[in-house]
Design a protein around this motif. Structure first.
Motif, PDB file in Angstrom:
ATOM      1  N   PRO A 255       0.827  -1.207   0.000  1.00  0.00           N
ATOM      2  CA  PRO A 255       0.000   0.000   0.000  1.00  0.00           C
ATOM      3  C   PRO A 255       0.862   1.259   0.000  1.00  0.00           C
ATOM      4  CG  PRO A 255       0.080  -0.927   2.203  1.00  0.00           C
ATOM      5  CD  PRO A 255       0.848  -1.872   1.323  1.00  0.00           C
ATOM      6  N   VAL A 256       0.461   2.253  -0.786  1.00  0.00           N
ATOM      7  CA  VAL A 256       1.186   3.522  -0.864  1.00  0.00           C
ATOM      8  C   VAL A 256       0.206   4.655  -0.569  1.00  0.00           C
ATOM      9  CG1 VAL A 256       2.447   5.105  -2.364  1.00  0.00           C
ATOM     10  CG2 VAL A 256       2.845   2.637  -2.538  1.00  0.00           C
ATOM     11  N   ILE A 257       0.442   5.352   0.522  1.00  0.00           N
ATOM     12  CA  ILE A 257      -0.416   6.472   0.891  1.00  0.00           C
ATOM     13  C   ILE A 257       0.007   7.737   0.158  1.00  0.00           C
ATOM     14  CG2 ILE A 257      -1.157   7.946   2.805  1.00  0.00           C
ATOM     15  CD1 ILE A 257      -0.841   5.533   4.640  1.00  0.00           C
ATOM     16  N   SER A 258       1.320   7.947   0.041  1.00  0.00           N
ATOM     17  CA  SER A 258       1.844   9.127  -0.650  1.00  0.00           C
ATOM     18  C   SER A 258       3.263   8.829  -1.111  1.00  0.00           C
ATOM     19  CB  SER A 258       1.842  10.341   0.287  1.00  0.00           C
ATOM     20  OG  SER A 258       2.380  11.478  -0.356  1.00  0.00           O
ATOM     21  N   GLY A 259       3.611   9.273  -2.290  1.00  0.00           N
ATOM     22  CA  GLY A 259       4.954   9.056  -2.796  1.00  0.00           C
ATOM     23  C   GLY A 259       5.092   9.592  -4.197  1.00  0.00           C
ATOM     24  N   SER A 260       6.327   9.616  -4.704  1.00  0.00           N
ATOM     25  CA  SER A 260       6.604  10.048  -6.075  1.00  0.00           C
ATOM     26  C   SER A 260       6.544   8.842  -6.987  1.00  0.00           C
ATOM     27  CB  SER A 260       7.992  10.695  -6.151  1.00  0.00           C
ATOM     28  OG  SER A 260       8.051  11.841  -5.330  1.00  0.00           O
ATOM     29  N   ILE A 261       5.747   8.945  -8.049  1.00  0.00           N
ATOM     30  CA  ILE A 261       5.538   7.818  -8.949  1.00  0.00           C
ATOM     31  C   ILE A 261       6.376   7.996 -10.207  1.00  0.00           C
ATOM     32  CG2 ILE A 261       3.861   6.544 -10.326  1.00  0.00           C
ATOM     33  CD1 ILE A 261       1.746   7.405  -8.314  1.00  0.00           C
ATOM     34  N   LEU A 262       7.230   7.037 -10.478  1.00  0.00           N
ATOM     35  CA  LEU A 262       8.059   7.022 -11.680  1.00  0.00           C
ATOM     36  C   LEU A 262       7.528   5.942 -12.602  1.00  0.00           C
ATOM     37  CD1 LEU A 262      10.814   8.070 -12.956  1.00  0.00           C
ATOM     38  CD2 LEU A 262      11.813   6.000 -11.998  1.00  0.00           C
ATOM     39  N   MET A 263       7.168   6.329 -13.823  1.00  0.00           N
ATOM     40  CA  MET A 263       6.741   5.337 -14.800  1.00  0.00           C
ATOM     41  C   MET A 263       7.958   4.541 -15.237  1.00  0.00           C
ATOM     42  SD  MET A 263       3.604   6.100 -14.759  1.00  0.00           S
ATOM     43  CE  MET A 263       3.076   4.882 -15.955  1.00  0.00           C
ATOM     44  N   ALA A 264       7.917   3.238 -15.089  1.00  0.00           N
ATOM     45  CA  ALA A 264       9.065   2.393 -15.372  1.00  0.00           C
ATOM     46  C   ALA A 264       9.536   2.617 -16.803  1.00  0.00           C
ATOM     47  CB  ALA A 264       8.693   0.923 -15.165  1.00  0.00           C
ATOM     48  N   GLY A 265      10.818   2.968 -16.943  1.00  0.00           N
ATOM     49  CA  GLY A 265      11.414   3.159 -18.260  1.00  0.00           C
ATOM     50  C   GLY A 265      11.117   4.502 -18.898  1.00  0.00           C
ATOM     51  N   ALA A 266      10.330   5.357 -18.185  1.00  0.00           N
ATOM     52  CA  ALA A 266       9.941   6.634 -18.794  1.00  0.00           C
ATOM     53  C   ALA A 266      10.878   7.764 -18.406  1.00  0.00           C
ATOM     54  CB  ALA A 266       8.519   6.991 -18.399  1.00  0.00           C
ATOM     55  N   GLY A 267      11.568   7.604 -17.270  1.00  0.00           N
ATOM     56  CA  GLY A 267      12.467   8.658 -16.821  1.00  0.00           C
ATOM     57  C   GLY A 267      11.760   9.903 -16.354  1.00  0.00           C
TER      58      GLY A 267
END
Length: 273
Positions: free
Chosen positions: A257-269
């Motif tokens: 579970p993730v309440i808050s965080g920075s999301i990086l699209m895999a391979g998108a940079g």
């Protein structure tokens, strides 16, 4: 003088929405519609105030990230609503507002709109808009929340998104989605209608009343992502949200579970918060 017409904005309002409206303010330019309403008196329980702007110079996204729109590029509006709930009982409101926004755009025949957890409006795999929800005041019985909504109408090269849209391939607008976007007064009035209905529905049912619709429009689900937390990274596949609106990430060790965080699209940079 504002390029937006207050009378034209109020014309699409339903009788219910018009009755609940305490005050509508329209600006040609303002630092931030959210900041403006945060400094105003709270509306009565079950009632709301609205600020709409053609142009804002210090708009904010989550974590105070920049959202600046040029004149005519988009629509910026904020609604202050006083709930018959406490601040602790409005968890997940931003997700509910996203559902209301998609519903409003659908009424205007603007299809193909999705929601990216937790606060982005997506279309054509790009960022169409964003939501910012802030608690203005809270007591033992109720809380007043200011919800800001920015929608790109015809951006051209005129919008500075800063890092607020880094996750997407590119920002998109209603012109790209529909070719001939609706008049901004009609757009504003329709959005206000649906936001007011979303507030009332949330007041009665909470996030549970929006879960099925939110999951239907979930843009992230099934995509490979990396979530940057304060102490670690979580890599996996976005697996939807739980009943509290928390993002779930499927990993080899199970769902995290993730309440808050920075999301990086895999391979998108690129990333977003």
């Amino acid at each position: 003088m504002s390029r937006l017409d207050a009378v034209g904005i109020q014309e699409p309002l339903t009788e219910l929405a018009a009755a609940g409206l305490e005050k509508l303010e329209v600006f040609s330019s303002i630092a931030s519609t959210n900041t403006h309403l945060m400094a105003q008196p709270a509306p009565g329980v079950g009632r709301y105030r609205v600020a709409v702007a053609d142009h804002q110079t210090s708009g904010r996204g989550r974590h105070y990230r920049r959202w600046i729109s040029a004149p005519g590029a988009g629509l910026c509006l904020s609604c202050a609503y006083t709930f018959n709930r406490t601040a602790a009982e409005i968890e997940g409101l931003t997700l509910a507002i996203g559902v209301g926004t998609v519903s409003a755009l659908g009424q205007l025949a603007l299809q193909g709109v999705s929601l990216k957890w937790p606060n982005d409006i997506d279309a054509l795999d790009g960022k169409l808009g964003g939501i910012l929800t802030e608690v203005q005041a809270g007591g033992s019985d109720n809380a007043t929340v200011v919800t800001g909504l920015g929608i790109n109408v015809d951006i051209g090269e005129r919008v500075d998104f800063g890092v607020e849209s880094d996750w997407a391939h590119q920002p998109v607008d209603l012109k790209s989605l529909a070719g001939d976007p609706p008049a901004r007064e009609l757009l504003a009035g329709t959005l206000i209608n649906h936001l007011f209905l979303a507030f009332r529905r949330f007041d009665e049912y909470g996030l549970e009343g929006f879960m099925d619709e939110w999951r239907k429009h979930d843009w992230l689900r099934g995509k490979e992502i990396v979530v940057e937390l304060p102490d670690r990274q979580v890599a996996g596949v976005a697996a939807g949200i739980d009943d509290r609106g928390v993002l779930l990430v499927e990993t080899p060790e199970g769902k995290v579970p993730v309440i808050s965080g920075s999301i990086l699209m895999a391979g998108a940079g690129s990333s977003a918060q």
